[in-house]
Design a protein around this motif. Structure first.
Motif, PDB file in Angstrom:
ATOM      1  N   ILE A 119       0.829  -1.202   0.000  1.00  0.00           N
ATOM      2  CA  ILE A 119       0.000   0.000   0.000  1.00  0.00           C
ATOM      3  C   ILE A 119       0.869   1.261   0.000  1.00  0.00           C
ATOM      4  O   ILE A 119       1.900   1.312   0.674  1.00  0.00           O
ATOM      5  CB  ILE A 119      -0.911   0.019   1.247  1.00  0.00           C
ATOM      6  N   GLY A 120       0.416   2.297  -0.722  1.00  0.00           N
ATOM      7  CA  GLY A 120       1.140   3.555  -0.695  1.00  0.00           C
ATOM      8  C   GLY A 120       0.456   4.649  -1.492  1.00  0.00           C
ATOM      9  O   GLY A 120      -0.549   4.413  -2.174  1.00  0.00           O
ATOM     10  N   PRO A 121       0.979   5.862  -1.436  1.00  0.00           N
ATOM     11  CA  PRO A 121       0.392   6.996  -2.146  1.00  0.00           C
ATOM     12  C   PRO A 121       0.917   7.126  -3.576  1.00  0.00           C
ATOM     13  O   PRO A 121       2.099   6.924  -3.842  1.00  0.00           O
ATOM     14  CB  PRO A 121       0.849   8.197  -1.306  1.00  0.00           C
ATOM     15  N   MET A 122       0.032   7.497  -4.471  1.00  0.00           N
ATOM     16  CA  MET A 122       0.406   7.807  -5.849  1.00  0.00           C
ATOM     17  C   MET A 122      -0.154   9.197  -6.186  1.00  0.00           C
ATOM     18  O   MET A 122      -1.165   9.316  -6.853  1.00  0.00           O
ATOM     19  CB  MET A 122      -0.132   6.762  -6.824  1.00  0.00           C
ATOM     20  N   VAL A 123       0.560  10.260  -5.727  1.00  0.00           N
ATOM     21  CA  VAL A 123       1.815  10.227  -4.991  1.00  0.00           C
ATOM     22  C   VAL A 123       1.751  11.229  -3.853  1.00  0.00           C
ATOM     23  O   VAL A 123       0.974  12.171  -3.901  1.00  0.00           O
ATOM     24  CB  VAL A 123       3.038  10.565  -5.885  1.00  0.00           C
ATOM     25  N   THR A 124       2.629  11.021  -2.828  1.00  0.00           N
ATOM     26  CA  THR A 124       2.816  12.058  -1.828  1.00  0.00           C
ATOM     27  C   THR A 124       3.856  13.038  -2.349  1.00  0.00           C
ATOM     28  O   THR A 124       4.362  12.898  -3.473  1.00  0.00           O
ATOM     29  CB  THR A 124       3.239  11.456  -0.478  1.00  0.00           C
ATOM     30  N   ASN A 125       4.189  14.054  -1.561  1.00  0.00           N
ATOM     31  CA  ASN A 125       5.174  15.039  -2.003  1.00  0.00           C
ATOM     32  C   ASN A 125       5.919  15.565  -0.784  1.00  0.00           C
ATOM     33  O   ASN A 125       5.459  15.419   0.349  1.00  0.00           O
ATOM     34  CB  ASN A 125       4.497  16.174  -2.775  1.00  0.00           C
ATOM     35  N   PRO A 126       7.080  16.180  -0.980  1.00  0.00           N
ATOM     36  CA  PRO A 126       7.886  16.627   0.156  1.00  0.00           C
ATOM     37  C   PRO A 126       7.499  17.985   0.720  1.00  0.00           C
ATOM     38  O   PRO A 126       8.202  18.510   1.585  1.00  0.00           O
ATOM     39  CB  PRO A 126       9.300  16.674  -0.423  1.00  0.00           C
TER      40      PRO A 126
END
Length: 338
Positions: free
Chosen positions: A59-66
């Protein structure tokens, strides 16, 4: 080829969890969500429920950011999920197109993404990292593992993905552009002294399976997926602004269609019926997405696999979410991986 499911974190969150459970039961191995705090619900809260109610899905984000989360918090969040559920997360990261612009900020620079990838990965895996002059380590992390996959389109971003990321996320399924971009990423990996096979490739795009290839069926499928050309158009517009309308740095096949683009309202971002995507022609929908019969999906997926694609992730924002998951599980995926 691995298969993933991409969802928006729309309420109710329980439906997002149910769709992910359904996807795992049909053989999907990855579950992804958008990450934009103003537009959707908090994905990491939902991830804990998805991970608790599935057995194998990553599982994960598509997408996170900094830019919208501090890096040590991002690392600690991933590491906590991994500690609870056994290293079943992946960090997709990018410039933060919707997340940053909706909040009145500019998307992140490539230099910031580069630094963030190193810091987040190192901290999440239990190593020291430098947070702007302060070296820290999260002491309770013992056996963490966090692959970091980078979304990219432009030449500098593609080069960074090949040199620095564990995986490359390409948000379109056009065969010509996929070949061009995968080659750029793999060449960059070789130039950086890496094994190019160590950089996984994920193509993410809408998929809509029709019962036949009649004009009526295809027209409906295109309308369900046309929003995607508008979303991609945001990134393309940034590339045109940076490199010019005609540049050897970016293929004309990617930039030509946005000439009629007039604006974009993020309140419709990633949604069927987005009024800001009328400029997207049928040809782009057909090239960037997977539409048509199951046999046509199988043919295109095999072509993508032959170009070096390791995972196809379905953007499942349309009127046949369950049916798409099921036909992929029962028909498309077994044929591709036979």
């Amino acid at each position: 080829m691995d298969f993933g499911l991409v969802l928006q974190a729309d309420p109710p969150a329980s439906y997002v969890v149910e769709l992910m459970k359904r996807a795992e039961s049909q053989g999907f191995t990855y579950g992804w969500t958008f990450d934009s705090a103003v537009l959707w619900q908090e994905p990491f809260v939902i991830y804990s429920q998805i991970l608790a109610q599935t057995e194998r899905m990553i599982i994960g984000p598509m997408v996170t950011n900094p830019g919208t989360r501090t890096w040590e918090v991002t690392a600690s969040t991933f590491a906590t999920l991994n500690d609870m559920f056994g290293n079943r997360t992946v960090c997709g990261i990018g410039r933060g197109d919707s997340a940053m612009r909706v909040a009145g900020r500019k998307p992140n620079t490539l230099a910031r993404i580069d630094e963030a990838m190193h810091v987040i990965r190192d901290l999440a895996e239990g190593r020291e990292a430098d947070l702007g002059g302060t070296v820290i380590r999260i002491p309770w992390i013992k056996d963490g593992k966090l692959p970091v996959w980078m979304a990219a389109y432009g030449p500098k971003a593609l080069a960074m993905a090949g040199a620095k990321a564990d995986g490359f996320i390409l948000q379109l399924a056009d065969l010509y552009l996929t070949e061009w971009m995968v080659k750029a990423v793999k060449d960059a990996a070789v130039a950086a002294g890496r094994n190019p096979d160590d950089v996984k490739v994920c193509v993410a795009a809408p998929a809509y399976v029709t019962e036949d290839d009649s004009p009526e069926a295809l027209a409906h499928a295109r309308e369900q997926c046309r929003w995607f050309g508008g979303m991609v158009g945001n990134h393309v517009a940034d590339l045109v602004g940076k490199y010019g309308e005609h540049s050897s740095m970016v293929p004309e096949e990617l930039t030509e269609y946005i000439k009629a683009r007039e604006g974009y309202d993020y309140s419709h971002h990633g949604r069927t019926g987005n009024p800001d995507t009328a400029f997207v022609p049928d040809e782009i929908v057909d090239r960037f997405c997977l539409i048509g019969t199951a046999e046509q999906h199988i043919e295109k997926l095999k072509a993508l696999r032959d170009l070096g694609v390791d995972q196809f992730a379905i953007y499942n924002m349309q009127d046949a979410k369950e049916a798409t998951i099921d036909v992929y599980g029962t028909t498309v995926m077994p044929a591709v991986n036979a």
